[in-house]
Design a protein around this motif. Structure first.
Motif, short mmCIF file in Angstrom:
data_model
loop_
_atom_site.label_atom_id
_atom_site.label_comp_id
_atom_site.label_asym_id
_atom_site.label_seq_id
_atom_site.Cartn_x
_atom_site.Cartn_y
_atom_site.Cartn_z
N ASN A 148 0.49 -4.94 -6.83
CA ASN A 148 0.15 -5.79 -5.89
C ASN A 148 0.67 -7.43 -6.21
N ASP B 26 0.91 -1.12 0.12
CA ASP B 26 0.00 0.04 0.00
C ASP B 26 0.96 1.14 0.01
N ARG C 267 -2.56 -1.04 -10.69
CA ARG C 267 -2.42 -1.03 -9.20
C ARG C 267 -2.61 -2.64 -8.80
N ARG C 268 -3.34 -3.23 -9.70
CA ARG C 268 -3.53 -4.55 -9.58
C ARG C 268 -2.29 -5.36 -9.78
N ARG D 38 -5.64 11.60 -7.81
CA ARG D 38 -4.22 10.97 -7.84
C ARG D 38 -3.29 11.83 -6.85
N SER E 186 -6.22 1.17 -12.88
CA SER E 186 -6.72 0.10 -11.93
C SER E 186 -5.84 -1.06 -12.25
N ALA F 51 2.30 1.66 -3.59
CA ALA F 51 1.41 2.26 -4.26
C ALA F 51 1.37 3.71 -4.12
N LEU G 90 -0.23 5.17 -7.40
CA LEU G 90 -1.54 4.23 -7.59
C LEU G 90 -2.33 4.17 -6.56
N ALA G 91 -2.22 4.97 -5.52
CA ALA G 91 -3.15 4.75 -4.21
C ALA G 91 -3.80 6.22 -4.16
#
Length: 401
Positions: free
Chosen positions: A377, A300, A373-374, A324, A370, A303, A308-309
């Motif tokens: 992770n 997190d 970000r995936r 952003r 999106s 990100a 990207l958070a």
């Protein structure tokens, strides 16, 4: 317990250091030469002030001018925090006085390091990652030079031969650039003719030489007017074409060197197994992170550094409004965005996730962010566990949902 904070306003030839205590009192303010003996003397002076207590250093640059200082501090076991210049600029507005000096900026850096707990610790990357950062930065400069040269070339062609400017994509066609080094005016191309131009291009190893020659002759037949100062414009075009060809060769050599060096890093196998990551993007990732993700503590937080958070912007009855963050690493965001674009063509899991986000009504940019970000992770987990990408695992809800 930390008892002293040392803020460094970094520069090219000199740095300014301000040291404060826990109450914000200024204990030292010194301009120091960016040279090893002077920096070692500064370190000794600050440690003498600390008298055995811990010192936290902070700087507004994490590479470039303060690279020697950072290496010396890390080599002597000192803790360093990184405060982006934008943060220092905005924070300085709440301090007394409208003036801007190196001493004030250094004091702001030290005071922010004293008060804030969200600042990123600065660590020197390993030797391979540092080398990759230098190589990818050099490649970015050369790529920017190439784009500028191509734009100038097209603008110059428009001045006297717009049909030839439209005939080719000079960012892709080496044969078209070779053509401009010898034939670049309407009358000159008509006089040379298709057969002669085709033979000359073929002799110099150009691909699709016949098609390029035909397109050039067709463009020349459409213009019989000689524009004023054509003879000057064509010399500029020839010089720009040679410059672009040289830049293409330099970029190819850099890509080969990056591909060779990146294989020497311990994380390369994991990175290259991730769909969308090639040697250059893997090198940019390693150069930007220093090859060590433990400094970010969690996916997190990483990100948030990448951008990207989303940060909330709620007020009163308005909630769920996100944007952003203003402070993020644009190099890393570029890596994840471009690798995501590439993965759309080769990775069913990424394509499926993107299509589902578009079906939910998200725009292309929103869906790509999106997906990025995936993928962040997934990559975090892969690097944490030392495992390569597994398409079967990616198809599960936890990886692709």
């Amino acid at each position: 317990m930390v008892h002293l904070w040392a803020g460094i306003d970094a520069g090219k030839a000199h740095h300014h250091c301000v040291v404060i205590d826990a109450d914000g009192n200024r204990l030292l303010s010194q301009r120091v030469l960016n040279d090893e003996p002077a920096l070692l003397q500064l370190l000794a002076s600050v440690l003498e002030l600390a008298d055995g207590d811990e010192v936290v250093w902070a700087t507004d640059l994490n590479h470039g001018g303060p690279a020697l200082l950072i290496a010396l501090l890390i080599g002597h076991g000192q803790d360093i925090l990184y405060i982006p210049g934008r943060t220092v600029h905005h924070a300085s507005k709440i301090y007394r006085g409208d003036g801007k000096t190196d001493a004030k900026d250094a004091a702001v850096i030290a005071d922010q390091a004293r008060m804030r707990t969200d600042l990123q610790p600065l660590r020197a990357g390993d030797e391979i990652s540092t080398g990759l950062r230098l190589l990818t930065a050099r490649r970015a400069d050369k790529s920017a030079d190439r784009v500028r040269a191509i734009n100038r070339l097209q603008a110059q062609l428009l001045e006297y031969f717009p049909a030839l400017e439209r005939a080719f994509d000079y960012s892709r066609s080496k044969a078209a650039l070779l053509l401009l080094t010898k034939h670049r005016t309407p009358d000159g191309i008509r006089h040379a003719g298709h057969a002669r131009i085709h033979a000359w291009l073929k002799k110099h190893g150009a691909r699709s030489s016949a098609a390029v020659a035909a397109a050039a002759v067709e463009a020349a037949k459409s213009q019989h007017t000689i524009v004023h100062a054509q003879h000057i414009g064509e010399e500029i075009v020839a010089a720009l074409a040679r410059e672009i060809l040289t830049l293409n060769e330099e970029l190819a050599k850099l890509d080969a060197l990056i591909s060779e060096k990146v294989t020497q890093h311990q994380h390369t196998e994991v990175l290259l197994s991730m769909p969308g990551f090639g040697p250059v993007l893997a090198a940019e990732f390693l150069g930007a992170t220093g090859g060590d993700l433990t400094v970010f503590q969690s996916d997190d937080r990483f990100a948030g550094v990448v951008g990207l958070a989303p940060a909330p912007r709620d007020s009163g009855r308005i909630s769920g409004n996100h944007h952003r963050p203003r402070r993020y690493d644009r190099r890393l965001l570029r890596v994840f965005y471009l690798s995501g674009l590439s993965a759309l063509k080769s990775c069913p899991a990424s394509r499926g996730y993107y299509d589902r986000k578009r079906a939910e009504g998200k725009s292309h940019i929103q869906a790509m962010l999106s997906l990025a970000r995936r993928r962040l992770n997934v990559l975090w987990a892969m690097l944490r566990d030392g495992t390569t990408y597994n398409p079967a695992s990616a198809a599960t809800p936890t990886m692709a949902a």
